[in-house]
Each structure stands twice: as C-alpha cells, then as structure tokens.
Design a protein around this motif. Structure first.
Motif, mmCIF file in Angstrom:
data_model
loop_
_atom_site.group_PDB
_atom_site.id
_atom_site.type_symbol
_atom_site.label_atom_id
_atom_site.label_comp_id
_atom_site.label_asym_id
_atom_site.label_seq_id
_atom_site.Cartn_x
_atom_site.Cartn_y
_atom_site.Cartn_z
ATOM 1 N N GLU A 293 4.143 -7.685 -4.938
ATOM 2 C CA GLU A 293 3.525 -6.755 -5.879
ATOM 3 C C GLU A 293 2.308 -6.083 -5.250
ATOM 4 O O GLU A 293 1.954 -4.953 -5.594
ATOM 5 N N GLY A 294 1.656 -6.783 -4.339
ATOM 6 C CA GLY A 294 0.490 -6.240 -3.651
ATOM 7 C C GLY A 294 0.206 -7.042 -2.397
ATOM 8 O O GLY A 294 0.658 -8.189 -2.254
ATOM 9 N N VAL A 295 -0.537 -6.428 -1.483
ATOM 10 C CA VAL A 295 -0.832 -7.041 -0.181
ATOM 11 C C VAL A 295 -2.316 -6.915 0.110
ATOM 12 O O VAL A 295 -2.910 -5.851 -0.107
ATOM 13 N N ILE A 296 -2.905 -8.015 0.600
ATOM 14 C CA ILE A 296 -4.289 -7.994 1.089
ATOM 15 C C ILE A 296 -4.273 -8.565 2.503
ATOM 16 O O ILE A 296 -3.927 -9.728 2.709
ATOM 17 N N ALA A 297 -4.640 -7.738 3.477
ATOM 18 C CA ALA A 297 -4.704 -8.151 4.875
ATOM 19 C C ALA A 297 -6.169 -8.303 5.271
ATOM 20 O O ALA A 297 -6.951 -7.355 5.136
ATOM 21 N N LEU A 298 -6.538 -9.488 5.732
ATOM 22 C CA LEU A 298 -7.924 -9.755 6.117
ATOM 23 C C LEU A 298 -8.137 -9.454 7.593
ATOM 24 O O LEU A 298 -7.393 -9.936 8.456
ATOM 25 N N PHE A 346 3.277 -0.974 4.197
ATOM 26 C CA PHE A 346 3.593 -1.555 2.889
ATOM 27 C C PHE A 346 3.420 -0.514 1.781
ATOM 28 O O PHE A 346 4.286 -0.363 0.918
ATOM 29 N N ILE A 347 2.296 0.199 1.809
ATOM 30 C CA ILE A 347 2.060 1.222 0.781
ATOM 31 C C ILE A 347 3.135 2.306 0.863
ATOM 32 O O ILE A 347 3.688 2.744 -0.155
ATOM 33 N N GLN A 348 3.446 2.744 2.066
ATOM 34 C CA GLN A 348 4.443 3.805 2.249
ATOM 35 C C GLN A 348 5.823 3.375 1.748
ATOM 36 O O GLN A 348 6.518 4.142 1.071
ATOM 37 N N GLU A 349 6.212 2.151 2.060
ATOM 38 C CA GLU A 349 7.562 1.696 1.740
ATOM 39 C C GLU A 349 7.727 1.296 0.276
ATOM 40 O O GLU A 349 8.764 1.548 -0.334
ATOM 41 N N ARG A 352 3.125 0.450 -3.617
ATOM 42 C CA ARG A 352 2.365 -0.557 -4.352
ATOM 43 C C ARG A 352 1.012 -0.764 -3.675
ATOM 44 O O ARG A 352 0.807 -0.351 -2.533
ATOM 45 N N PRO A 353 0.075 -1.422 -4.366
ATOM 46 C CA PRO A 353 -1.269 -1.567 -3.797
ATOM 47 C C PRO A 353 -1.289 -2.385 -2.512
ATOM 48 O O PRO A 353 -0.675 -3.460 -2.419
ATOM 49 N N GLY A 354 -1.995 -1.876 -1.537
ATOM 50 C CA GLY A 354 -2.213 -2.577 -0.277
ATOM 51 C C GLY A 354 -3.650 -2.375 0.169
ATOM 52 O O GLY A 354 -4.214 -1.284 -0.004
#
Length: 388
Positions: A293-298, A346-349, A352-354
C-alpha cells in the motif's frame, strides 16, 4: 518461552494467564487449532523468558506473589519436579543492542533473537546478494494492507538497518506488553496492517564498508574500484560496484546517460541495464508479490524526505508528507532531479505513496553517536507511515 499443555488447557486460558493477546499466541503457534489443546504439546508463549528460583524455603504461591503472576502460571511450568522452580519472566526491555557497527552478522543474530522470543513474526528469504547472503524480509501483523520499510540500499548508510531493527524490537515490546509507542496503541496496527521490513538490502556492501577488503571474499577487486583506497567509508554500491538505488526502470536511461562514472564504482553507477543486480531484482519482485500500500525507504543524510515522482504520486501523498513533516521536523520535498530509485519506480508502477527518508545530518556513514537522535526523530515517521 515454551510450556507443555495439560488436559483442558486452551490458548484463551493462556492468554488470560500470561496477559498476552490471544491473537499473538495464535500467530506464535500456527499449527495449533482453536479450542481445547491436545495434552503434552509444546506451546510458544511470546514475550516471556524462563527464569529459575531455588526450591529451598519457597513455595509456588510465594514465588507467584513475588513475580505478580497467577499460581497456575508457575504450575504450568513446573509439571515435572526439578531442583529449581521455573518462573515465567515477562520481557519488558529491548533485547537488541544496536549501537554498534551494524553488519550482516549483527542482523542475522538479531533476527534469531527476535524470532525466538517473538515467534509470531515471520522471517523469510526473498533472494540472495551477489555474494550469496540471504536477503531477509520480516513481516509483523495480520492486516491485508501491507506497508513496507527498507534500509541499507546504500552500503555506507548501514545505520538505517539499526534504526529499523530498533523500531521492530520496540514495536514487539509494545504489542506484548499492551503499552504505547510514540503515544500510539500498537495492537490495532498488528490486527489491521502487515508491516514488511527488509532491514538490509545491500549486505555485501555494508560488510565492505564496515570490515574492509576481506568482505569481498577475493571475488572482486574492490580496491581498484575504490581508486586504490583501502578505506571504504564512502562506498554506496553493492559489491560489484552498482548503485542499487539507481537500478529501477523509472527513467533509468536518463541516469545511465548522465551519471558518472560509466563503469563499476563506489557510487552512482546504475549498471549496464535496469535490474541487473540480484538485490534490486529481489526488491522489485517483493513489491510485486506483496502489493504494498505504501513504501518508506530509509537513507542518510539530510533531515528531509522526498515524496513525489513525475506526477505519478496519488493526491493523498501530500497529506502524508505534511504529517511526516509535522511529527519529525524533517523537510518535505516533492520533486528532486533524480530517477531510477526504488521509491521512484514504486510510485510510477503502483501510483501509491512512496517516500525516501534521509535520516540525520552529516557525512556518511553517520557516527553511532547520532543514533539516539536519529531514532527519536525517525520513529515518529515510521509510526505515522502505518496510517498510509
């Protein structure tokens, strides 16, 4: 902690006996059906360890009073008479020591510790690095909505792995002790969200930064790629000299054309073609499999975060970005002149929020002395991300 079931016992009763949510007991014992338990089977009780007390001069009732536990909790652990009493001890403090150079072995050790004491978590290999190290995903929770977090896409940003593992440990403490994290009750998240972690995307590179040339196992001339420098503190790439966060088919051709160098290097080389590296492929396939549903990359550093890509981000990403900015003090940046990153793809494909979160400030790798402050700020973002 393990107990051996008795006639008439149920997981519901164990939940009441040890004050552990029944959903955690069920997930810690996936092969056990609801209802009355078969006699003499082992049952995992998450969030507890077994202590010992001498039998001399003490009764179960006296020990139970001291331990603030029901007498039957001790009776369950002491069905066979031994020289000492076994005593259930609730885990109330973090188990992990993360303020150290956080290499791949640290990750393996910590995953073993958490899996043993919190057996309701799921740890699964999603692929292997260039040197054959397993890339692990950890999943926590039961929800259909899956929120994903990752760290150490870049080798010298290994402090992000430590941050994620500390948060995981704190979250597990919160759900087993019915306490809050950042002022928030965590059990509703456990029931309604599945949290996906890949704490270390680039284990080969992390080990190279921390351990030096021996981490390459003699398979790659990393000294040559590093311009003759035996110190690898500036190394961001994987062990083959490919920048894993420049590997994704989101205008990859632009990065390939303008990025220097044009060959394997400590940073910025996007590879000969998109998804050429096994680590990048594993992360792409994971997103497709889990339908995040969403991705957070640190990442590190800058105390800011990036949340848009080429207009593909959904409208509600702006609201999430405002929440992240307000709770952490980090600066929200919608667009930067960059492509081919995991968040970008991720956002492009998925539309959804990234988010790419740049933790802390300074020169990478950030010193361990910064870790408490980095965690204090970033844990607020990590928790807020669960609302996506």
């Amino acid at each position: 902690m393990k107990v051996v079931s008795r006639s008439g016992d149920t997981l519901t009763y164990y939940s009441e006996l040890f004050q552990i949510p029944q959903v955690l007991l069920a997930d810690a014992n996936p092969t056990i059906s609801e209802g009355i338990l078969p006699t003499d089977i082992e049952v995992q009780i998450p969030g507890f360890v077994t202590g010992k007390e001498s039998r001399s001069g003490s009764t179960l009732k006296e020990i139970a009073l001291r331990a603030q536990l029901p007498v039957d909790a001790l009776s369950l652990l002491n069905q066979v008479e031994k020289e000492t009493f076994s005593v259930p001890v609730r885990i109330i403090d973090p188990l992990l020591i993360i303020d150290k150079p956080y290499d791949y072995q640290s990750l393996l050790d910590d995953l073993d510790i958490l899996s043993f004491h919190y057996p309701f978590i799921q740890v699964e290999s999603i692929g292997k690095s260039v040197l054959g190290k397993e890339l692990f995903e950890v999943r926590v929770g039961q929800g259909k909505k899956v929120i994903h977090y990752n760290g150490s896409f870049h080798a010298n940003e290994w402090i992000t792995s430590a941050v994620l593992m500390k948060w995981l440990n704190d979250f597990l403490l919160a759900v087993t002790n019915d306490c809050r994290l950042c002022g928030v009750d965590c059990m509703p998240f456990y029931q309604n969200v599945t949290i996906s972690f890949v704490p270390m995307v680039d284990p080969d590179g992390v080990d190279l930064v921390i351990k030096g040339e021996p981490a390459a196992e003699g398979k790659f001339d990393v000294i040559k790629m590093n311009n003759g420098n035996p110190a690898f503190y500036a190394w961001k790439a994987n062990i083959r000299g490919v920048d894993l966060n420049n590997q994704y088919p989101a205008n990859w051709e632009i990065e390939k054309e303008r990025k220097l160098p044009k060959f394997p290097a400590p940073r910025d080389f996007p590879g000969e073609f998109p998804i050429s590296e096994p680590e990048a492929l594993a992360m792409k396939e994971l997103a497709e499999k889990r339908n995040f549903e969403g991705v957070i990359a640190l990442h590190t550093q800058g105390k800011e975060f990036y949340w848009g890509y080429e207009g593909y981000e959904p409208e509600h990403s702006a609201n999430i970005a405002r929440e992240f900015e307000e709770c952490s003090g980090y600066r929200a940046v919608r667009y930067v002149d960059s492509h081919a990153g995991y968040k970008d793809w991720f956002i492009q494909e998925f539309k959804r929020p990234g988010f790419t979160i740049e933790l802390g400030k300074g020169i990478n790798p950030l010193p361990l002395s910064h870790l408490p402050g980095i965690y204090e700020d970033s844990v607020k973002i990590l928790m807020a991300g669960l609302y996506m």
